[in-house]
Motif scaffolding. Sequence first.
Motif, PDB file in Angstrom:
ATOM      1  N   SER A  62       8.319 -91.664  19.215  1.00  0.00           N
ATOM      2  CA  SER A  62       8.865 -91.723  17.839  1.00  0.00           C
ATOM      3  C   SER A  62       7.751 -92.025  16.863  1.00  0.00           C
ATOM      4  N   TYR A  63       6.838 -92.878  17.280  1.00  0.00           N
ATOM      5  CA  TYR A  63       5.709 -93.220  16.410  1.00  0.00           C
ATOM      6  C   TYR A  63       4.929 -91.961  16.054  1.00  0.00           C
ATOM      7  N   ALA A  64       4.608 -91.171  17.059  1.00  0.00           N
ATOM      8  CA  ALA A  64       3.799 -89.966  16.822  1.00  0.00           C
ATOM      9  C   ALA A  64       4.524 -89.012  15.873  1.00  0.00           C
TER      10      ALA A  64
ATOM     11  N   VAL B 291       6.712 -97.089  12.534  1.00  0.00           N
ATOM     12  CA  VAL B 291       5.421 -97.768  12.736  1.00  0.00           C
ATOM     13  C   VAL B 291       5.680 -99.170  13.295  1.00  0.00           C
ATOM     14  N   SER B 292       4.616 -99.797  13.800  1.00  0.00           N
ATOM     15  CA  SER B 292       4.826-101.019  14.584  1.00  0.00           C
ATOM     16  C   SER B 292       4.960-102.297  13.752  1.00  0.00           C
ATOM     17  N   GLY B 293       4.323-102.350  12.593  1.00  0.00           N
ATOM     18  CA  GLY B 293       4.284-103.615  11.844  1.00  0.00           C
ATOM     19  C   GLY B 293       3.524-104.710  12.600  1.00  0.00           C
ATOM     20  N   LEU B 294       2.628-104.315  13.487  1.00  0.00           N
ATOM     21  CA  LEU B 294       1.903-105.308  14.297  1.00  0.00           C
ATOM     22  C   LEU B 294       0.638-105.836  13.617  1.00  0.00           C
TER      23      LEU B 294
ATOM     24  N   LEU C 116      -0.913-109.505   4.435  1.00  0.00           N
ATOM     25  CA  LEU C 116      -0.873-110.466   5.552  1.00  0.00           C
ATOM     26  C   LEU C 116      -1.846-110.042   6.640  1.00  0.00           C
ATOM     27  N   ASP C 117      -2.137-108.736   6.688  1.00  0.00           N
ATOM     28  CA  ASP C 117      -3.040-108.240   7.748  1.00  0.00           C
ATOM     29  C   ASP C 117      -4.468-108.033   7.237  1.00  0.00           C
ATOM     30  N   GLY C 118      -4.787-108.568   6.055  1.00  0.00           N
ATOM     31  CA  GLY C 118      -6.115-108.337   5.471  1.00  0.00           C
ATOM     32  C   GLY C 118      -7.231-108.547   6.497  1.00  0.00           C
ATOM     33  N   ASP C 119      -7.997-107.513   6.721  1.00  0.00           N
ATOM     34  CA  ASP C 119      -9.056-107.545   7.733  1.00  0.00           C
ATOM     35  C   ASP C 119     -10.242-106.821   7.108  1.00  0.00           C
ATOM     36  N   LEU C 120     -11.366-107.526   6.975  1.00  0.00           N
ATOM     37  CA  LEU C 120     -12.470-106.943   6.198  1.00  0.00           C
ATOM     38  C   LEU C 120     -12.920-105.600   6.752  1.00  0.00           C
TER      39      LEU C 120
ATOM     40  N   GLY D  87       3.757-108.569   1.378  1.00  0.00           N
ATOM     41  CA  GLY D  87       2.441-108.771   1.998  1.00  0.00           C
ATOM     42  C   GLY D  87       2.091-107.663   2.966  1.00  0.00           C
ATOM     43  N   TYR D  88       2.827-106.557   2.924  1.00  0.00           N
ATOM     44  CA  TYR D  88       2.558-105.437   3.837  1.00  0.00           C
ATOM     45  C   TYR D  88       2.755-104.138   3.069  1.00  0.00           C
ATOM     46  N   LEU D  89       1.957-103.152   3.416  1.00  0.00           N
ATOM     47  CA  LEU D  89       2.145-101.803   2.874  1.00  0.00           C
ATOM     48  C   LEU D  89       1.909-100.813   4.003  1.00  0.00           C
ATOM     49  N   HIS D  90       2.729 -99.778   4.031  1.00  0.00           N
ATOM     50  CA  HIS D  90       2.527 -98.688   4.979  1.00  0.00           C
ATOM     51  C   HIS D  90       1.168 -98.033   4.711  1.00  0.00           C
ATOM     52  N   ASN D  91       0.553 -97.499   5.762  1.00  0.00           N
ATOM     53  CA  ASN D  91      -0.779 -96.883   5.624  1.00  0.00           C
ATOM     54  C   ASN D  91      -0.828 -95.826   4.523  1.00  0.00           C
ATOM     55  N   HIS D  92       0.217 -95.009   4.444  1.00  0.00           N
ATOM     56  CA  HIS D  92       0.201 -93.930   3.451  1.00  0.00           C
ATOM     57  C   HIS D  92       0.211 -94.503   2.027  1.00  0.00           C
TER      58      HIS D  92
END
Length: 457
Positions: free
Chosen positions: A58-60, A70-73, A203-207, A169-174
Motif C-alpha cells: 500500500s505504501y508503494a 505513509v508510516s509517520g515513523l 517533530l522529526d527535524g533532522d539536520l 509538527g509533521y508534514l507529508h513529504n510532498h
Amino acid sequence: MSIAPASPDGPEAASEAWAPGPADLTTLRVAGIPAALHRFPPSAQAAWARLAELKPASYARSRNALDGAVSGLSPYFAHGLIEPGAALAALAARHRIGYEDKLVFEFGWRAFFHHVRARRRDAILDTLRPEGLPAGPAAYRARLPDDVLEARSGVPAIDQAVRVLYASGYLHNHARMWLASYLVHLRKVDWRVAADWLYGHLLDGDLACNHLSWQWVAGSFSSKPYLFNADNVARYAPVAASRTWRSAGTLIDRSYEALEQLARQGRASGPEPGAHPAVEPPGLWAEPPAEALAGLPRLDDPAELGAATAALDLVHPWALGEPPAGARPQRLGLVHLPAHAARPWSARRWAWVLARMAAVCDRVWIDDAAPLLQSLRAQGRPLRAAPAPESGYARLLAGLAAPPAPPPLFADPAGSCTSFSRWYAQSQALAPHLEDRLRPWAAAGAAGLGTLSLFPG
Ligand SMILES: Cc1cc2nc3c(=O)[nH]c(=O)nc-3n(C[C@H](O)[C@H](O)[C@H](O)COP(=O)(O)OP(=O)(O)OC[C@H]3O[C@@H](n4cnc5c(N)ncnc54)[C@H](O)[C@@H]3O)c2cc1C
C-alpha cells in the motif's frame, strides 16, 4: 492492532503539550490530514504500533498522496525511539521486502543523507553547489515573508501546508517539497533560513534529512531545481479535502516552462493579491518553554546523582530509545542549551522530546552540560552516550564510550558519494542480500513488536 491505552515505556508524560489542541484538530480536519499523521505519542510502543499497521505494497501505491499510507515513523527515528534497522527487521518478519521496495528505498534516502552528513559535517548547512541555484546565489533573501509565516500567501497549497505544520509538527513529504519549492524558487527565500525554520517546527527535524532535502529542492544538491504546479497539488492533495488545497488561478497555476522562468529570474513573485485569513505563527524557543517542563524530574544539583562510582548513561535528544532490559545504570537526560541556540524548536517539539526523556531517564539536566560532564569525569565516573548527530552535542560527548549497537542498516560505501542512486547501488553491491543486513536487528524488531502483543487491540 491498535495503540494500547497504557505505555510500557514508563510513566505517561505528565504534560501532553505535544498533542494537537482543539483548534489544531479543526485545522487538520479541514486540511483532510488522516489522524495517524497528526498524533504522535512520544513512546516507542506508538512507533511499533505504526509499524504493525504498515503495508509495503500500500505504501508503494499511495505514498505520494497526502492521505496515502505513509508510516509517520520519522519523529521516532529522528529522536532514536526506534532504529530504522529494527523497524525493517520487524517488517521483514511479516512481509517479503527487498532493496527494490519503495519503502526500503526511502529508508535508503535517510541513510544516504546521513552518509553525506558524516563526510561533509556542517558544510551541509551551507550551499554545497551555489551554481545549481537557478537565480544565482545573490538573488535569495535571508528573511521569510510574513504572509507565508502567517499562512496567508493566498496559495491554498502553501497556506494549508503551513497550518498543518503548526498544528501537528509533521508534514507529508510532498507538502514539504511544495513549501520548499515555493519559498526558494518563487519567493526567493534563502534556503538556509527556510530550512532552519522548518527544522524547528518539525517533530522529526533532522539536520541531514532536512537541510539536504532543501538543497535538493533548491538545486544545490541535485541536477535540477524541483518545481511543482497546481496540477501536481490537485493530484496529490487529500481526497476528502481537495477543495481546501486547490490552487488553480494562483501563481503556481502555470506550465513547468513558465515556472522555470520565474525560478531563474532574480525578482521574487507573490504573494497573491487581496487579503487572506491569517494564523498566529507559534514561537521557536532556544530553551524549553514552561509548559514543556511540567512534571519533569529535573536535576539541579549534580550531588543528587549519588554514588560517584556508579556508571551513568547520558541520554541526549537523539537517543531516546528504550532503557536496556534488566539491571541498568542510572540514566541522565541531557539538554545542552548552548547547542540549541542557533536552531530553536517549537514548544511542541520541546514538549515531545522532554516527555519522552522523562519516561526513559531518572533525571534530566537542562543547562550548559559542559561543567557537569567535567565534574563527572573528574570524579572518575564511568559515562556512556550514543553518538549525537548535532555538532554541539557531538563536541560535548566526544571521547565517551558508546552503548553497543548492531551495524547500520545499509552497508555504507567507504568513499564520499553525492548521488543517491550511486550510493544505493554501491551499498547493495557491498551487501547483496538485505536479509543479511537485517539479521543483527531481528531480536530488536521482534522485541518491539512483542510489546504490542502485551496490549491486544
Ligand atoms: C524540504 C524537506 C525537508 C525535510 N526534512 C526532514 C527532516 O527534518 N527529517 C526527516 O526525517 N525527513 C525530512 N524530510 C524527508 C521526508 O519528507 C520525511 O522523512 C518523511 O516525510 C517522513 O514521513 P514518514 O515517516 O511518514 O515517511 P515515510 O514515507 O513513511 O518513509 C519511511 C521513512 O523513510 C525515510 N524517508 C522517507 N522519505 C524520505 C526522504 N525523502 N528523505 C529522507 N528520508 C526519507 C524517513 O526516515 C521515513 O520515516 C524532508 C523532506 C523535504 C522535501
